[in-house]
Design a protein around this motif. Structure first.
Motif, PDB file in Angstrom:
ATOM      1  N   TYR A  13       0.646  -1.217  -0.045  1.00 28.42           N
ATOM      2  CA  TYR A  13       0.060  -0.078  -0.166  1.00 28.42           C
ATOM      3  C   TYR A  13       0.828   1.307   0.082  1.00 28.42           C
ATOM      4  O   TYR A  13       1.432   1.364   1.074  1.00 28.42           O
ATOM      5  CB  TYR A  13      -0.738   0.090   1.158  1.00 28.42           C
ATOM      6  N   LYS A  47      -8.135 -10.185   0.815  1.00 26.23           N
ATOM      7  CA  LYS A  47      -8.709  -9.348  -0.222  1.00 26.23           C
ATOM      8  C   LYS A  47      -7.962  -9.697  -1.453  1.00 26.23           C
ATOM      9  O   LYS A  47      -8.488  -9.601  -2.535  1.00 26.23           O
ATOM     10  CB  LYS A  47      -8.140  -7.870   0.347  1.00 26.23           C
ATOM     11  N   HIS A  53      -8.356  -6.741  -3.679  1.00 25.49           N
ATOM     12  CA  HIS A  53      -7.229  -6.107  -3.956  1.00 25.49           C
ATOM     13  C   HIS A  53      -6.516  -6.837  -5.039  1.00 25.49           C
ATOM     14  O   HIS A  53      -6.247  -8.002  -5.185  1.00 25.49           O
ATOM     15  CB  HIS A  53      -6.380  -6.160  -2.884  1.00 25.49           C
TER      16      HIS A  53
END
Ligand code: ADP
Ligand code: ADP
Length: 233
Positions: A13, A47, A53
């Protein structure tokens, strides 16, 4: 061959590296447990598998083919059912309605069914899993947390999920309800589903798991089967 596989997968991230070099396999009829403390990368891993993601590095393989999920729909269409701790089902809707909530997995095998038929299918699926919910008109929100998890598991198994991803299904439950949920995890495994069981509870993992992956600060710190893991580490 495993149905689902992550190879050397990573996710960042911005400049926060949440996962790095993660290998994970999910095989039909096996329970793969993912353990780790807060911040270890468990949610990030879910995710990626659930299509929320995209992975930043490495490979995601489904049935041996390299793929990339760009939405939850992609993952569902590939046969991956994810049961989140709080958002497993719609609380105000009856149990039977929840069974047929729109989703790639549940939409495929059925067109439009009448209500009586939907209730019948729900009741058969519950019976097959041995789940006892006497009134299918009960709103899901008034079931216990354990019952909700069980309904969500039965639903995924019924609609032919190949992979069932469970996000901390026993975290909010007491001893007895946890036991019931663990029993249904074992049933899903017996039904030939590849189960990915995310938990911070090593006891629960050991009770139903075949394969164990421990994450620590985004990396795999331990990976093995019940036989290969030694307890003196
Ligand atoms: P776990 O589910 O095991 O608690 P997470 O996957 O939530 O772990 O988090 C792994 C790491 O990634 C943590 O350091 C967390 O702070 C970071 N992280 C998670 N989501 C984000 C985000 N949206 N933005 C930035 N960092 C994030
Ligand atoms: P999105 O893809 O919508 O940005 P994420 O999955 O990245 O959502 O984030 C989910 C939630 O986790 C967000 O609310 C995010 O703010 C939060 N989060 C978890 N850890 C962190 C972190 N270290 N830094 C920022 N946000 C984080």
């Amino acid at each position: 061959a495993p149905f689902l596989e992550l190879r050397d997968a990573g996710k960042s991230y911005g400049n926060v590296e949440a996962l790095r070099g993660v290998n994970l396999v999910a095989r039909a009829g096996e329970v793969t447990c993912v353990l780790g403390d807060n911040g270890a990368g468990k949610s990030t891993l879910i995710k990626i598998i659930a299509g929320l993601h995209e992975h930043s590095q490495g490979e995601l393989l489904v049935n041996g083919s390299s793929t990339r999920f760009t939405s939850p729909r992609d993952a569902q269409a590939a046969g991956i059912a994810t049961v989140y701790q709080d958002l497993a089902l719609a609380p105000l809707m009856a149990v039977w309605r929840n069974f047929f909530l729109g989703n790639e997995l549940t939409r495929r095998p059925f067109g439009r069914l009448d209500i009586a038929r939907m209730k019948e299918i729900t009741s058969d699926a519950m019976r097959r899993m041995g789940i006892d919910i006497p009134d299918l008109e009960t709103p899901v929100g008034s079931l216990s947390g354990g019952q909700r998890q069980c309904v969500a598991i039965a639903r995924a198994v019924h609609f032919g999920a190949k992979v069932l991803v469970l996000d901390e299904p026993t975290a909010a439950l007491g001893v007895k309800q946890s036991g019931v949920v663990l029993k249904y995890i074992a049933r899903a495994r017996e039904a030939g589903v590849a189960v990915v069981f995310i938990t911070h509870n090593p006891n629960h993992a050991w009770l139903v798991g075949d394969h164990f992956v421990v994450l620590k600060l985004g990396r795999v710190s331990l990976d093995g089967t019940k036989e290969s893991i030694t307890l003196d580490q």
